[in-house]
Design a protein around this motif. Structure first.
Motif, PDB file in Angstrom:
ATOM      1  N   ASP A 130      61.563  41.184  62.096  1.00  0.00           N
ATOM      2  CA  ASP A 130      61.465  40.814  63.541  1.00  0.00           C
ATOM      3  C   ASP A 130      62.586  41.386  64.604  1.00  0.00           C
ATOM      4  O   ASP A 130      63.100  40.845  65.128  1.00  0.00           O
ATOM      5  CB  ASP A 130      61.731  39.153  63.494  1.00  0.00           C
ATOM      6  CG  ASP A 130      60.719  38.608  62.554  1.00  0.00           C
ATOM      7  OD1 ASP A 130      59.613  38.986  62.370  1.00  0.00           O
ATOM      8  OD2 ASP A 130      61.228  37.631  62.190  1.00  0.00           O
ATOM      9  N   LYS A 131      62.347  42.861  64.592  1.00  0.00           N
ATOM     10  CA  LYS A 131      63.143  43.470  65.549  1.00  0.00           C
ATOM     11  C   LYS A 131      64.474  43.503  65.275  1.00  0.00           C
ATOM     12  O   LYS A 131      65.630  44.071  66.128  1.00  0.00           O
ATOM     13  CB  LYS A 131      62.924  42.848  66.841  1.00  0.00           C
ATOM     14  CG  LYS A 131      61.440  42.987  67.351  1.00  0.00           C
ATOM     15  CD  LYS A 131      61.343  42.937  68.927  1.00  0.00           C
ATOM     16  CE  LYS A 131      59.733  43.141  69.389  1.00  0.00           C
ATOM     17  NZ  LYS A 131      59.387  42.664  70.633  1.00  0.00           N
ATOM     18  N   ASN A 154      70.091  45.294  66.742  1.00  0.00           N
ATOM     19  CA  ASN A 154      68.719  45.296  67.477  1.00  0.00           C
ATOM     20  C   ASN A 154      68.546  46.895  68.144  1.00  0.00           C
ATOM     21  O   ASN A 154      67.707  47.126  68.439  1.00  0.00           O
ATOM     22  CB  ASN A 154      68.579  44.587  68.710  1.00  0.00           C
ATOM     23  CG  ASN A 154      68.734  42.988  68.308  1.00  0.00           C
ATOM     24  OD1 ASN A 154      68.247  42.700  67.177  1.00  0.00           O
ATOM     25  ND2 ASN A 154      69.433  42.180  69.207  1.00  0.00           N
TER      26      ASN A 154
END
Ligand code: GAL
Length: 332
Positions: free
Chosen positions: A55-56, A82
């Protein structure tokens, strides 16, 4: 007197602000071979590591070889990011006691974590050994969360073979593989079972004696990198290619000028960053410092890759945009 105290207080506040803001400042570049500070300003301890994307968020796991750790335990750290440049420490996700009566100097190296979407477990594989590297097994530890705590489950020789350095490969279709160095036979690539709790099926045995195994699937070809077996000393890492994991595999070729010895590093993984504009493959290597392991460094560099060729260019600072996949090099 009061003015002296208040100006001292002011100086202290300025010094504190300057130091914390330096740590909090976002880093813009990856600088191969330099100290790599985490969000607290401490050099990242994730040696022989591996990375997964969920999820990123990227999670980087590796050996924590911090200076003041309890010498009877083995530690694996976790960091999240991220952008692959700025890393937040999520602490030690493994603080393990000798799980198999291996004795003094026992070894837990090259941890690699897989996330199993059906069991929702994070499954860590690592090289488990005694001080003389005679056990040659993988260990498995499991957690419900990416940042632990991972609990030891078992250890074994994958498919009955010796296994020292391990590498992790997750194909584009999500299938999970373990790469391992089997000293008598060579470099093996094997598929994990559906719950990732065992090594199920051999895909291939390359008869080459290579460790630090890393694989990427890029434009229809598999590229495998490995290092020669020279312990902590660097050597000329090499690559081979194949259309299928089962092979046939090409001969191995140097990934950089042989005399540079991979610029002093040893492969641990390749990360494919698929952006909206470009796909970049990063080489992740360790620059080991055997006598001061806590100060071991990282050599990450975008690879020149395609049409069966792979090349690690001379390391230099670069920035990376994980959304576009673009890389920028520092202009000097
Ligand atoms: C290297 C290996 C490292 C560590 C070291 C010990 O060959 O890649 O992970 O096991 O040997 O000497």
């Amino acid at each position: 007197m009061r003015t002296i105290i208040s100006s001292l207080k002011l100086m202290l506040a300025i010094a504190l602000f300057a130091s914390t803001s330096a740590f909090c400042q976002k880093q813009k570049m990856i600088i191969p071979g330099e100290v790599w500070p985490d969000n607290n300003g401490n050099h990242i301890q994730a040696h022989g590591g591996g990375i997964i994307l969920l999820d990123k968020t990227y999670y980087w796991y590796g050996e924590d070889r911090g200076k003041d750790l309890d010498s009877s335990l083995r530690y694996v750290s976790c960091y999240s990011s991220n952008d692959l440049i700025n890393w937040t420490s999520r602490g030690d996700v493994v603080k393990m006691q000798d799980p198999e009566n291996l004795g003094k100097g026992w070894v837990l190296e090259r941890p690699k974590v897989y996330y199993n979407a059906s069991t929702r477990k994070f499954v860590m594989y690592f090289h488990l050994d005694n001080s003389r590297y005679k056990l040659a097994q993988v260990g498995i530890a499991v957690s419900d969360k990416p940042d632990g705590e991972f609990k030891f489950v078992k250890s074994f020789r994958p498919l009955g073979h010796e296994s020292r350095d391990i590498g992790q490969f997750i194909d584009d279709d999500g299938t999970a593989y373990l790469v391992f160095e089997d000293r008598p036979n060579g470099f093996r690539i094997a598929k994990l079972s559906s719950d990732y709790m065992s090594v199920e099926k051999e895909m291939c045995l390359l008869p080459n004696h290579m460790e630090g195994g890393a694989i990427v699937h890029y434009n229809g070809l598999y590229y495998a990198i490995g290092s020669a077996l020279t312990g902590w000393s660097p050597n000329a890492n090499k690559y081979a290619t194949a259309r299928y994991l089962e092979g046939p595999w090409s001969e191995f070729h140097d990934i950089a000028p042989a005399d540079k010895k991979t610029f002093g590093s040893q492969s641990t993984m390749m990360i494919k960053v698929v952006g909206k504009k470009n796909t970049t493959v990063l080489f992740m290597g360790d620059i080991w410092k055997p006598r001061t392991q806590w100060d071991s460094r990282y050599l990450w560099m975008p690879l020149e890759i395609g049409e069966g060729k792979l090349w690690l260019p001379e390391p230099k600072p670069f920035s990376l945009n994980v959304r576009t996949g673009d890389v920028d090099f520092a202009t000097d």
